[in-house]
Design an enzyme around this catalytic site. Structure first.
Site, PDB file in Angstrom:
ATOM      1  N   ASP A  56       0.846  -1.193   0.000  1.00  0.00           N
ATOM      2  CA  ASP A  56       0.000   0.000   0.000  1.00  0.00           C
ATOM      3  C   ASP A  56       0.878   1.238   0.000  1.00  0.00           C
ATOM      4  O   ASP A  56       2.028   1.212   0.452  1.00  0.00           O
ATOM      5  CB  ASP A  56      -0.911   0.036   1.233  1.00  0.00           C
ATOM      6  CG  ASP A  56      -1.810  -1.194   1.332  1.00  0.00           C
ATOM      7  OD1 ASP A  56      -2.606  -1.391   0.407  1.00  0.00           O
ATOM      8  OD2 ASP A  56      -1.695  -1.927   2.322  1.00  0.00           O
ATOM      9  N   ASP A  58       0.483   4.839   1.606  1.00  0.00           N
ATOM     10  CA  ASP A  58      -0.301   5.706   2.485  1.00  0.00           C
ATOM     11  C   ASP A  58       0.306   7.093   2.532  1.00  0.00           C
ATOM     12  O   ASP A  58       1.528   7.277   2.400  1.00  0.00           O
ATOM     13  CB  ASP A  58      -0.370   5.120   3.898  1.00  0.00           C
ATOM     14  CG  ASP A  58      -1.104   3.783   3.941  1.00  0.00           C
ATOM     15  OD1 ASP A  58      -1.941   3.550   3.057  1.00  0.00           O
ATOM     16  OD2 ASP A  58      -0.830   2.986   4.853  1.00  0.00           O
ATOM     17  N   ASP A 136       4.597   2.849  15.572  1.00  0.00           N
ATOM     18  CA  ASP A 136       4.992   1.701  16.383  1.00  0.00           C
ATOM     19  C   ASP A 136       6.492   1.438  16.402  1.00  0.00           C
ATOM     20  O   ASP A 136       7.116   1.425  17.462  1.00  0.00           O
ATOM     21  CB  ASP A 136       4.224   0.442  15.938  1.00  0.00           C
ATOM     22  CG  ASP A 136       4.265   0.223  14.418  1.00  0.00           C
ATOM     23  OD1 ASP A 136       5.018   0.925  13.710  1.00  0.00           O
ATOM     24  OD2 ASP A 136       3.542  -0.685  13.945  1.00  0.00           O
TER      25      ASP A 136
END
Length: 360
Positions: A56, A58, A136
């Site tokens: 993906d 983003d 994260d």
């Protein structure tokens, strides 16, 4: 205190716009043309720097979701507490646009949030730097700036990418308390990228592992399927077992060495280009317990009941549809029939636990 980012200019890195999805570039450029900061963010930057093809693309921006929607007619907003913009290009291409966020001040967190089972903090808008520190792992917090084609690093992700290290941003205990699924994702990234876990992560997993019981079963179910899709289920679940996390991830699941070998073979099957289906993964996860409870004199009705019995706790806990359970059950029954039909040799293989690893 603001952190001075490391900025790598275009002539010092390998990332090119030709490597990016053209629709993500359209989104980045339109945001920039209207005066907003726009970065390619997260895993796509990590993968491009590693020479891998991102799944993906983003986008992070200082435009609010409502401002993004005004710029794109093909945009819809999702989420309640932290709204995301999904920009659709045709039926199969979606670019997710998120406004930069930050850790909220104590008076910005609703009382109901403090009492929630996972203690998730309310998401509030922030700066690119604040957004980087809310992510994260360091290798997932790198930004690609469409204005000058540079890589922006606030958290040391470039060095960890170079050294092959999975490092939590901030204190691992605190970040695992915020989102326990990060423990599973740390193991996943370690396996997918062949990176080492930073030394403070493993003891933090030991202290925080039980928190996985508070995570949404639906989310855990999807994360486990991601392991199979990325062809690392056997490796990750074996590490989860080694670090004491497996019983929290999949309650009532007991595995052994031969079982992990089977899952690794299934990963190799997926890597060869065979699409993994959830019912197939489910049958592979439970063929071990199924085989251990079979005997050569069982009739098919009893085998049917046993397959149901073995699969039921997992399917009930994760709310798996009856159709998927039925397909997994039929695979287990077919496994039994195949070996029983091979006569004495088949029965010997079926009822010797060390033999089933290469059989599904």
């Amino acid at each position: 205190m603001p952190v001075e980012p490391v900025i790598i200019s275009r002539d010092q890195h390998c990332v090119s716009r030709s490597m990016m999805d053209e629709n993500s570039l359209k989104v980045l450029y339109r945001l920039r043309q209207h005066g907003y900061t726009a970065y390619l963010v997260g895993g796509s930057v990590r993968d491009l720097l590693l020479g891998r093809k991102p799944k993906d693309f983003d986008v992070g921006t200082d435009a609010t979701p409502e401002q993004v929607r005004k710029l794109f007619r093909n945009c819809r907003l999702i989420g309640r507490r932290f709204r995301l913009a999904h920009i659709m290009f045709g039926r199969h291409c979606l670019i997710e646009v998120a406004t930069f966020r930050r850790k909220p001040d104590p008076d910005e967190i609703p009382d109901a949030e403090e009492d929630g089972p996972n203690h998730f903090a309310e998401n509030v808008f922030g700066t690119p730097e604040e957004d980087a520190f809310r992510r994260d792992f360091t290798i997932n917090a790198l930004f690609y700036d469409i204005e000058n084609y540079s890589i922006v690093d606030y958290v040391g992700g470039l060095q960890d990418l170079h050294d092959g290290i999975i490092r939590v941003i901030g204190d691992p205990d605190e970040r695992f308390h915020e989102d326990p699924v990060r423990m599973l994702r740390a193991l996943e990234f370690s396996a997918r990228l062949d990176f080492e876990l930073e030394q403070s992560i493993i003891p933090a997993m030991d202290r925080c592992g039980e928190l996985l019981l508070t995570a949404s079963p639906a989310r855990i179910r999807e994360e486990i399927m991601e392991l199979f899709r990325h062809k690392v289920a056997g490796q990750v679940l074996q590490k989860a077992d080694r670090y004491g996390l497996l019983s929290y991830l999949v309650p009532n699941f007991v595995a052994e060495r031969a079982h992990f070998d089977l899952l690794r073979e299934l990963d190799m099957r997926t890597a060869s280009g065979v699409r993994i289906r959830e019912y197939f993964a489910l049958a592979a996860m439970y063929v071990g317990p199924f085989v251990r409870q079979c005997n050569p004199d069982m009739n098919i009705g009893d085998v049917h009941k046993l397959a149901n019995l073995v699969l039921a706790p997992h399917c009930r806990f994760f709310s798996i549809a009856n159709g998927i359970k039925h397909q997994a059950r039929e695979l287990l029954i077919g496994f039994y029939r195949f070996y029983r039909g091979r006569g004495r040799r088949g029965r010997t293989a079926l009822f010797a636990p060390s033999e089933y690893a290469g059989s599904v």
